[in-house]
Write a protein that holds these residues in place. Structure first.
Motif, PDB file in Angstrom:
ATOM      1  N   GLN A   1      -9.346  -4.343   6.715  1.00  0.00           N
ATOM      2  CA  GLN A   1      -9.494  -3.014   6.136  1.00  0.00           C
ATOM      3  C   GLN A   1     -10.400  -3.021   4.895  1.00  0.00           C
TER       4      GLN A   1
ATOM      5  N   GLU B   1     -10.422  -5.665  -0.996  1.00  0.00           N
ATOM      6  CA  GLU B   1      -9.579  -5.365  -2.155  1.00  0.00           C
ATOM      7  C   GLU B   1      -8.158  -5.920  -1.983  1.00  0.00           C
TER       8      GLU B   1
ATOM      9  N   THR C   1     -12.415   5.834  -5.159  1.00  0.00           N
ATOM     10  CA  THR C   1     -12.092   4.413  -5.314  1.00  0.00           C
ATOM     11  C   THR C   1     -11.855   3.702  -3.974  1.00  0.00           C
ATOM     12  N   CYS C   2     -12.157   4.375  -2.873  1.00  0.00           N
ATOM     13  CA  CYS C   2     -12.052   3.690  -1.578  1.00  0.00           C
ATOM     14  C   CYS C   2     -13.304   3.932  -0.743  1.00  0.00           C
TER      15      CYS C   2
ATOM     16  N   GLU D   1       0.833  -1.216   0.000  1.00  0.00           N
ATOM     17  CA  GLU D   1       0.000   0.000   0.000  1.00  0.00           C
ATOM     18  C   GLU D   1       0.865   1.263   0.000  1.00  0.00           C
TER      19      GLU D   1
ATOM     20  N   TYR E   1      -4.941   2.555  -5.402  1.00  0.00           N
ATOM     21  CA  TYR E   1      -3.640   2.023  -4.977  1.00  0.00           C
ATOM     22  C   TYR E   1      -3.366   0.719  -5.728  1.00  0.00           C
TER      23      TYR E   1
ATOM     24  N   ASN F   1     -14.359   1.980   1.339  1.00  0.00           N
ATOM     25  CA  ASN F   1     -14.101   1.392   2.664  1.00  0.00           C
ATOM     26  C   ASN F   1     -13.611   2.420   3.676  1.00  0.00           C
TER      27      ASN F   1
ATOM     28  N   CYS G   1     -10.023   0.209  -6.153  1.00  0.00           N
ATOM     29  CA  CYS G   1      -8.931   0.872  -5.399  1.00  0.00           C
ATOM     30  C   CYS G   1      -7.792   1.365  -6.308  1.00  0.00           C
TER      31      CYS G   1
ATOM     32  N   ILE H   1     -11.558   1.509  10.691  1.00  0.00           N
ATOM     33  CA  ILE H   1     -12.155   1.121   9.408  1.00  0.00           C
ATOM     34  C   ILE H   1     -12.992  -0.151   9.531  1.00  0.00           C
TER      35      ILE H   1
ATOM     36  N   TRP I   1      -5.699  -7.823  -4.580  1.00  0.00           N
ATOM     37  CA  TRP I   1      -4.434  -7.151  -4.903  1.00  0.00           C
ATOM     38  C   TRP I   1      -3.260  -8.117  -4.676  1.00  0.00           C
TER      39      TRP I   1
HETATM   40  S1  SF4 Z   1      -8.660   0.523   2.334  1.00  0.00           S
HETATM   41 FE1  SF4 Z   1      -9.149   1.573   0.434  1.00  0.00          FE
HETATM   42  S2  SF4 Z   1      -7.216   2.416  -0.287  1.00  0.00           S
HETATM   43 FE2  SF4 Z   1      -6.729   0.846   1.237  1.00  0.00          FE
HETATM   44  S3  SF4 Z   1      -6.416  -1.009   0.036  1.00  0.00           S
HETATM   45 FE3  SF4 Z   1      -8.554  -1.000   0.674  1.00  0.00          FE
HETATM   46  S4  SF4 Z   1      -9.693  -0.042  -1.020  1.00  0.00           S
HETATM   47 FE4  SF4 Z   1      -7.498   0.410  -1.278  1.00  0.00          FE
END
Ligand code: SF4
Length: 413
Positions: free
Chosen positions: A128, A131, A356-357, A61, A92, A359, A90, A326, A135
């Motif tokens: 968290q 995603e 895009t987040c 990240e 990132y 969350n 996301c 979160i 990833w």
């Molecule tokens: S919390 Fe948000 S920015 Fe962080 S990895 Fe997950 S989707 Fe991506």
């Protein structure tokens, strides 16, 4: 015209670049050494277990954030989209995948290494978001490396002993998987040491952030975004502890001598949600010129865990991993924010709606309005993204911030 006020330098920061260089060069060396192993881990994942096993730990990240801060994410996201990843997933993740496919890494210019270290293992926690599973799954396939995950219960209200025990069981299963796959045995004393160091770094980081309760505040959210690197990247290490002891002493000295991060501080703000990495400088300068200090944020507090009391390290890891903001329900989040607004004497809050987040965005289901109504605190919602500049309008945001500060000025009057 912007005022000619000068930023107050944080002296400890002179060491930070060297620390980061040493950290990434060591990771690069570990990846090239057949006797060492590298594990990728999510930012609030079980890194202490990996440290105790002897892995060098890398946090992807952070690489996503670096791509954002370098203002290049949007150049690489389309490459991930071509690979089948949605453009609104996301940024990132998308920019990290796209940059990897195109052979680019900001680590090249920053620290002279080719890019992220090749993983022998990837470990995620969905505390968290989900995603991170996809990833790390992508890079696991790409590097033909095992991907292990912890999937704790989410959106928690009060955290119960049963939930902690369940996650502790998941951590035990993770340990068994690593032992079987790499023919290793976990040294429990080493785990205890890693957790103790992690907790100490986290506690010091928490104390650094707490100094911002002073008026004027000795540091801002924007300083925090730079200063938080060791607690994320090196949190099981003595290096992080030493760094935060020095930083804390400097911040306490600032408080004692009345030095503020923003000379002429007039308004105290709270930042809720993800940073806008490509626009950090512009946002920081705009608020600086408006004499508004962002004294506290949810984001920087994400790595301020409850201290380890010397009991069972796995129970501490399980509990702190699901207690994070979160991973909580709306009621707990509102109580947390109410407490933060009060303790840091906040005049107004900025909620970042990061496209895009979802969350880590809390402006989508009425929370900002509810807090406005219940606390009488002005709140502005800005639309943007953590990395993808295509979702951020600088002109619109700056106008909104100016209007917001005017509103705060009127309230003062
Ligand atoms: S919390 Fe948000 S920015 Fe962080 S990895 Fe997950 S989707 Fe991506």
């Amino acid at each position: 015209m912007p005022t000619a006020i000068k930023r107050v330098e944080i002296h400890a920061q002179r060491k930070l670049r060297t620390l980061l260089r040493d950290h990434f060069v060591a990771l690069d060396a570990a990846a090239a050494d057949p006797k060492r192993k590298v594990a990728w881990c999510t930012s609030v994942g079980p890194c202490e277990i990996l440290t105790a096993f002897g892995f060098d730990v890398y946090f992807p990240e952070n690489h996503g954030a670096m791509l954002g801060a370098r203002k290049v994410s949007h150049e690489y996201i389309p490459r991930a989209v071509a690979e089948g990843y949605c453009a609104e997933s996301c940024s990132y993740m998308n920019s990290d995948i796209g940059a990897s496919l195109r052979g680019y890494s900001p680590l090249q210019e920053a620290f002279g290494i080719a890019g992220p270290p090749k993983p022998d293992l990837l470990v995620y926690s969905t505390n968290q978001c989900r995603e991170v599973q996809d990833w790390l799954g992508y890079f696991g396939r790409r590097h033909d490396a095992p991907v292990f995950g912890v999937r704790p219960p989410g959106h928690l209200g009060l955290v119960t002993d049963d939930q902690v025990a369940y996650v502790r069981g998941e951590l035990e299963a993770l340990i068994k998987d690593i032992e079987a796959r790499f023919d290793l045995t976990l040294d429990e004393a080493r785990l205890g040491e890693a957790v103790t160091r992690s907790s100490r770094a986290s506690a010091l980081w928490h104390d650094v952030l707490e100094t911002a309760k002073a008026k004027p505040s000795p540091l801002t959210f924007f300083d925090g975004l730079i200063q938080m690197a060791p607690v994320i990247l090196m949190r099981g290490s003595q290096v992080a502890i030493d760094y935060y002891e020095e930083l804390l002493a400097e911040m306490k000295e600032r408080v004692a001598s009345g030095v503020g991060a923003i000379p002429g501080e007039r308004h105290r703000l709270y930042w809720e949600g993800m940073p806008v990495w490509p626009k950090i400088r512009e946002l920081s300068e705009k608020l600086f010129d408006l004499h508004a200090v962002v004294a506290a944020s949810t984001y920087c507090n994400s790595w301020a865990f409850e201290p380890f009391d010397g009991g069972d390290p796995l129970t501490w890891m399980a509990k702190t991993s699901i207690e994070i903001f979160i991973n909580r329900d709306e009621q707990i989040k509102e109580a947390f924010l109410t407490d933060m607004f009060d303790r840091f004497a906040i005049d107004g809050a900025i909620f970042h709606n990061a496209r895009t987040c979802p969350n880590n965005t809390n402006s989508r289901f009425g929370m900002a309005q509810r807090l406005r109504d219940s606390l009488g605190i002005p709140i502005v919602v800005i639309d943007g993204d953590l990395s993808d500049v295509r979702f951020f309008s600088t002109a619109q945001t700056m106008t909104n911030l100016e209007a917001f500060i005017e509103q705060l000025e009127e309230r003062r009057a």
